[in-house]
Each structure stands twice: as C-alpha cells, then as structure tokens.
Enzyme design. Structure first.
Site, PDB file in Angstrom:
ATOM      1  N   CYS A   1       1.095  -1.270   0.016  1.00  0.00           N
ATOM      2  CA  CYS A   1       0.104  -0.051   0.045  1.00  0.00           C
ATOM      3  C   CYS A   1       0.819   1.209  -0.076  1.00  0.00           C
ATOM      4  CB  CYS A   1      -1.048  -0.102   1.172  1.00  0.00           C
ATOM      5  SG  CYS A   1      -1.988  -1.445   1.481  1.00  0.00           S
TER       6      CYS A   1
ATOM      7  N   ARG B   1       1.064   1.959  -5.907  1.00  0.00           N
ATOM      8  CA  ARG B   1       1.549   1.109  -4.906  1.00  0.00           C
ATOM      9  C   ARG B   1       0.055   0.324  -4.472  1.00  0.00           C
ATOM     10  NH1 ARG B   1       6.113   0.881  -2.333  1.00  0.00           N
ATOM     11  NH2 ARG B   1       5.175  -0.057  -0.612  1.00  0.00           N
TER      12      ARG B   1
ATOM     13  N   TRP C   1      -3.687  -1.850  -1.460  1.00  0.00           N
ATOM     14  CA  TRP C   1      -3.568  -2.848  -2.051  1.00  0.00           C
ATOM     15  C   TRP C   1      -4.070  -3.998  -1.190  1.00  0.00           C
ATOM     16  CZ3 TRP C   1      -1.165  -7.785  -2.115  1.00  0.00           C
ATOM     17  CH2 TRP C   1      -1.017  -8.469  -3.327  1.00  0.00           C
TER      18      TRP C   1
ATOM     19  N   ASN D   1       1.093  -0.061   6.067  1.00  0.00           N
ATOM     20  CA  ASN D   1       1.729  -0.953   4.732  1.00  0.00           C
ATOM     21  C   ASN D   1       2.404  -2.060   5.415  1.00  0.00           C
ATOM     22  OD1 ASN D   1       2.709  -1.610   2.381  1.00  0.00           O
ATOM     23  ND2 ASN D   1       4.516  -0.517   2.568  1.00  0.00           N
ATOM     24  N   GLY D   2       2.091  -3.396   4.904  1.00  0.00           N
ATOM     25  CA  GLY D   2       2.623  -4.389   5.621  1.00  0.00           C
ATOM     26  C   GLY D   2       1.679  -5.498   5.888  1.00  0.00           C
TER      27      GLY D   2
ATOM     28  N   GLU E   1      10.875 -12.049 -20.318  1.00  0.00           N
ATOM     29  CA  GLU E   1      10.346 -10.653 -20.149  1.00  0.00           C
ATOM     30  C   GLU E   1       9.294 -10.148 -20.934  1.00  0.00           C
ATOM     31  OE1 GLU E   1      10.427  -6.862 -18.243  1.00  0.00           O
ATOM     32  OE2 GLU E   1      10.909  -8.896 -17.572  1.00  0.00           O
TER      33      GLU E   1
ATOM     34  N   LYS F   1       5.844  -8.814 -19.707  1.00  0.00           N
ATOM     35  CA  LYS F   1       5.251  -7.662 -19.861  1.00  0.00           C
ATOM     36  C   LYS F   1       3.747  -7.550 -20.504  1.00  0.00           C
ATOM     37  CE  LYS F   1       7.921  -4.813 -18.226  1.00  0.00           C
ATOM     38  NZ  LYS F   1       7.926  -5.988 -17.072  1.00  0.00           N
TER      39      LYS F   1
ATOM     40  N   GLU G   1       0.915  -8.987 -17.848  1.00  0.00           N
ATOM     41  CA  GLU G   1       0.682  -8.081 -16.802  1.00  0.00           C
ATOM     42  C   GLU G   1      -0.074  -6.775 -16.938  1.00  0.00           C
ATOM     43  OE1 GLU G   1       3.988  -6.836 -14.680  1.00  0.00           O
ATOM     44  OE2 GLU G   1       5.298  -6.303 -16.368  1.00  0.00           O
TER      45      GLU G   1
ATOM     46  N   HIS H   1       9.241 -30.636 -26.666  1.00  0.00           N
ATOM     47  CA  HIS H   1       9.005 -31.717 -25.774  1.00  0.00           C
ATOM     48  C   HIS H   1       7.880 -31.303 -24.997  1.00  0.00           C
ATOM     49  CE1 HIS H   1      13.297 -33.301 -25.741  1.00  0.00           C
ATOM     50  NE2 HIS H   1      13.524 -31.878 -26.436  1.00  0.00           N
TER      51      HIS H   1
ATOM     52  N   LYS I   1       3.366  -1.699  -7.555  1.00  0.00           N
ATOM     53  CA  LYS I   1       4.698  -1.264  -8.168  1.00  0.00           C
ATOM     54  C   LYS I   1       5.825  -2.115  -7.139  1.00  0.00           C
ATOM     55  CE  LYS I   1       7.994   0.375 -10.565  1.00  0.00           C
ATOM     56  NZ  LYS I   1       8.155  -0.143 -12.014  1.00  0.00           N
TER      57      LYS I   1
END
Length: 608
Positions: A2, A27, A74, A100-101, A483, A487, A490, A506, A603
């Site tokens: 957050c 965030r 968040w 936050n946490g 990568e 991108k 997400e 395979h 983020k």
C-alpha cells in the site's frame, strides 16, 4: 504494498495528502482514505475505489487540519471495501493509523483485544494496531510514544505505520519494520511517504529510518528514537531526482514515457562507471579476494530476476565463475548452499522488495559476501548489504518495469566487465569490444523506438483480441522472451507463455494451433540455424509468426519482422526487449485498459 503519506506543518494537510496519494497509486488503488486532526477531533474519510473517488466526497473539502495521514490500498486482509479501507481507528476514535505491510499475528492480537472488551469493524490485520495503542495508553497509562512502542513490540510481520491522535493533536509518530517509509524535511514542515517520488514536488531532503526506529513529528520538528526510546541522530540525504521525473511530462501514460526515457537512463547508468578508452570502474565495489569466490548467486523477483538471467551469461563468460539465478521467494526457503566463498548479488528496483531483502539477510547469515543493486538511494536493501551500487533510471512510476529493467541489465553487464578486469579472466579485446557496444546502446535504443513504433502499434491492433500468445528464443533471447511474456500478460491480461525454443518439441508444441501468434527473438548468430528450425516448426502447425532480429535471415517469409541494430549477443537483450515493451503497451491501449495500474498488481512488492 500500500501507499502511505503524511503531513505536519502550517499548511492545510488535505491537498498535500491527496497529491501524495495520487503519486502513490502505483502501490495500490482499490481504496483510499484520509485522517486529519480537526478542532473536533479526528476526521476520518475513506472510500472503496481510487483517490479520485475520495476527492469527490463533499466532506473532504471541510478538512482544514494541518496534521494528517492518508492511504491508498492494495488489499491483503479483507476484500476491497470502505470499511476495510485505511485509516483505521480504535474503539474510542482517539488514534488513527495507516499501515503498509502485513501483521502476521493479528488473529492472536485480535482475540486478546476482544477479551479486553474491544470490538472490530473490519476484516483487516491493521485494525489491531490503533486498539493496541489505545490499550497501552488507557490500561497502563503510557504516553503516546511508549504506547506505540509497546504495540509495535507485539507485532509480528512487516509494517510502516503513521499514527495521529486527538489526545496528542500536535504530534504524529511514524515507525517502520521491513516496509518502506521516508521522511521529507521542508521549511517548518514535514512530509512522510512510502516512496520518494511522491514527495519530490515538496522537498529533496530526506531522513531514512532503519527497522524499529521511531520518529516523533511536530510542526517543524522531528525527534528520532531507537527501539529502547533512546534519542538518536539522523543525517539528511539529498535526492537528486527532479520533480518533473515523477510526472507524465506530456506523455499519455507513465509507461510510454519510461520506455522513451531508456536512452537517458542507460546513458546515466553507463556514465557512472564507464568512459571511452578507460577501464570500467566501480569504486563502491572494492571487494577484497575476488578470486576466492567459487560461485555467484543473482537473486531477485519478477522483472529484476529476468535481468539476472541475462547477466548470468556475462558473469560466466567473462569471469569464469559458476553463476546461478534464483527467485528470491524460493531461494530463502530452500536452504541454498552458501558459504564464505559465495558472492550473492540482490537486485531490486525499489530496494524494498520483501522476499529479496529476506533472501539477502539469509545469505549474510551463511557467510556470503553480498551486493545490492537498487534504483533508490538509501533503500533498505542497500543498507543491509555489504556493498551496494545504483542504477540511474530515475523514478519509475508505471507498475510494468521498463527503464529499470534495461538499466539493471546494463549495470550488471558493466559489473561483469569490472570483475573480469580485476580477475584478469577474459581476453582484453573482448572486453574492449563489449565496452564499445555498451557505450553505443543509448543511440541504438533511440533508433529502435523511432523505427518500430508505428509498426508495433499496427501489430498490436491485430493481436489485441487474442487469448493466447507464445514467446520463444534460445540463450539470452529466451531470457528476453520471458520478460516480453511477463510484460504482455501483466498489462494486457492476455495469457502468454515463454519457452526455450529447443523445448518446443518436448510438449509445448502441442499447444500450437492454426492462427496462434508466436513471437520469436533471434539475435545470436551461433544459434540462428537452430532457432530458425524452431520457428519453422510452429509455422508448419499454422502459427502466425513475429520475429525480432538483428541478423541477416536466409528466409524472411514470416508474418512480421522487426529489425533492430546489431550488437554483441551478450547485451542484445537491451535492444530486443524494446519492441516487446512497446507491444505490451499498445495492446493494452487497444483494449482500453489502464496501462500504468494493471489489476491486482502494485509497483513495490513489500509483502511476502
């Protein structure tokens, strides 16, 4: 994950707090709230939704207090809702807290408080905190700071806390443990935030708290204390970032701006360590007995881990030291083989990534020499490591990382060259050629952006409605495929997967059917023939092919080809990833999505 922000001074707190929240929405953005000290006590306004929704509440315009705290969420404990939004109050509405946490033992603390007559309104872990503070203040008759300290000693987990109280209307207390928090120093005013960019328009001077250090903030005055409440002094650090670097600066979105900022970010990262016709320099990494290391670990999460995968090739080729890349959340729980002959390098844009920080502490406890790579001066990871160095990407606001990733790849490449110089482990001609190619990267990135922008946008219009897309490559090109796939998924929410091209047969090739898009990266001449064979295998099964290359291909009968400048295959990922970043961006835009704030993501991942 957050975002928290606070203000104490002579001005009205509300506009400053809202400004900070808007800059912290990367965030978290499922709910928001604000508390200020008014003449009548604590005024607490919160809402499900984004900060703009909070701004639209009529009551918020009545806030005139000059001390306050705010939060953009968040969700972890408790679904997004107004009642679960922060700030949270104690039962008497004497203390307001933003957090936050994660409080890992909140269930036990909640049960304890319920046994003492406290009632809970939300499903969050945070609500125990103001009630614990109230408990210590009323039952043990402790002062504000001591009550906060006692509550924090009861908490297990991670937290950055801001607390205000109607009983102590001139004071705010902040404390952190394993979660980010910075204190900005102004002229007779103090600003608090999770991240520095949120405060750059107000100040460039910051105090950084270590774990379990407390700050008591009054108008124009800050006092610092350790865990035993012994007064301590703190040094002000000046941040050189410009305030405009945290703004969109005319671009439609932060992500697009940050894609275009990559030449400058890489130029500045290079400039700190490399000049033409000179050795590569890292004065901050003067590590003794470098030749004694028998293994290197590169540890990170997400995009930073992908940068580590690219760097693995460089460290092994140039330094001839066995190098492993590990996901931080896995590394810390699998009891890795580490000793005093291990060099462990930890990569984090924010320097606050919880799993990466915990993995670093584990490596140190086992005797490894540790290096931290971060984009943020004074971040937790740099303070914990034996050695540290910085990228120079500037603030990165979009959730999907672009310039931080390429800056990390460049910095790690320079570090591998520096170690190779120290170890005398590589041919000097190879090192000179590689340095020359690195110095040319900013100009070549400019060319990639200019030459592929409109073509990539056209491709995005074609594939934006697809449900599955595959990325393939060999060697470093496979790392870029990973990568590129991340991108796309997400920010566009299209299911995508990346595979080592040689692994198609395979099992994976069973997923290839008529009309599906396969994106292939092809920049290593030694692997060209094998890679072309793999591309042909998917064409035979009806795939639509997109090829990103800097090679002269014998067969150009692919649906889309994007040509990028030639460079060493060791650093080609810095160029080949650019079209993939742009593709993800334009696909998301074509779908009408919020590019900078993709759903369910934040983020800085500061919780496990």
């Amino acid at each position: 994950m957050c975002g928290i922000v606070g203000y104490s001074g002579e001005k009205q707190a509300k506009p400053i707090l809202i400004s900070g929240l808007l800059k912290l929405e990367y965030r978290g953005y499922d709910s928001a709230g604000i508390s200020t000290i008014e003449k009548t006590g604590i005024s607490n306004i919160k809402v499900k939704g984004r900060v703009a929704t909070l701004e639209d509440i009529a009551e918020i315009n009545k806030l005139t207090g000059t001390i306050g705290i705010a939060h953009t969420r968040w969700a972890t404990h408790g679904k997004p809702s107004t009642i679960n939004s922060h700030p949270h109050l104690d039962n008497d509405k004497s203390f307001a807290v933003v957090h936050n946490g994660i409080i890992e033992n909140y269930s036990e603390l909640r049960d304890f408080l319920i046994s003492k007559g406290y009632k809970f309104l939300s499903q969050t872990d945070t609500e125990v905190v103001p009630n614990l503070i109230h408990y210590y203040h009323t039952n043990e008759h402790l002062g504000f700071l001591e009550s906060v300290r006692r509550a924090c000693l009861d908490l297990k987990g991670s937290f950055a806390l801001e607390i205000i109280s109607s009983l102590f209307p001139d004071s705010m207390i902040v404390v952190r443990k394993d979660s980010p928090l910075v204190i900005g120093k102004g002229d007779g005013e103090t600003f608090i935030s999770s991240d520095i960019p949120a405060l750059l328009s107000f100040t460039k001077n910051f105090y950084l708290l270590n774990d379990m250090e407390f700050a008591v903030i009054k108008k124009g005055d800050i006092s610092f204390y350790d865990i035993n409440l012994k007064p301590i002094s703190k040094e002000v650090k000046t941040m050189e970032w410009d305030a405009s670097s945290a703004e969109k600066d005319g671009f439609a979105d932060y992500m697009l701006k940050e894609i275009h900022e990559q030449p400058r970010a890489i130029r500045e990262t290079i400039g700190a360590h490399l000049s033409p016709n000179k050795p590569c320099e890292f004065d901050e990494l003067n590590i003794p007995n470098l030749a004694n290391f028998e293994q290197i670990y590169l540890v990170a999460c997400g995009t930073a881990m992908h940068a580590g995968l690219v760097a693995k090739n460089l460290f092994e080729k140039l330094c001839h030291i066995s190098t492993a890349v590990d996901i931080a959340s896995e590394f810390r729980y699998r009891d890795p083989i580490i000793n005093d002959k291990t060099l462990a390098i930890f990569i984090s844009q924010s320097g606050e990534t919880a799993d990466t920080l915990a993995a670093l502490k584990l490596a140190k406890s086992k005797g490894a020499t540790t290096i931290a790579i971060s984009n943020v001066i004074g971040s937790s990871i740099t303070r914990e490591a034996d050695y540290f160095t910085y990228t120079h990407a500037g603030p990165e606001i979009a959730v999907a990382s672009t310039k931080a990733y390429t800056s990390q790849v460049v910095l790690l490449s320079l570090m591998a060259i520096y170690f190779a110089q120290k170890l005398n482990s590589s041919n000097n001609n190879l090192l000179q050629e590689l340095k020359k190619e690195i110095l040319a990267l900013p100009e070549k990135i400019d060319a990639v952006i200019e030459n592929t922008d409109s073509k990539i946008h056209d491709l995005a219009k074609v594939i934006c409605k697809e449900k599955d897309i595959f990325f393939i490559g060999r060697g470093a090109d496979y790392n870029v495929a990973q990568e590129g796939s991340l991108k796309l998924k997400e920010i566009s929410y299209i299911h995508s997967e990346s595979y080592a091209a040689g692994e198609l047969k395979h099992g994976t090739i069973a997923l290839i059917e008529n009309g599906i898009t396969v994106i292939a990266i092809l920049t290593d001449e030694k692997l060209m023939e094998k890679s072309i064979s793999n591309i042909q295998e998917v064409i035979t099964r009806g795939a639509k092919t997109v090829v990103i290359t800097n090679l002269e291909l014998p067969n150009k009968k692919y649906d889309y080809i994007f040509e990028i400048p030639k460079t060493s295959s060791l650093i080609s990922p810095v160029l080949s990833v650019i079209p993939l970043q742009m593709l993800a961006y334009y696909v998301s835009k074509e779908k009408g999505l919020d590019v900078d704030k993709p759903r369910n993501l934040a983020k800085s991942v500061t919780v496990e």
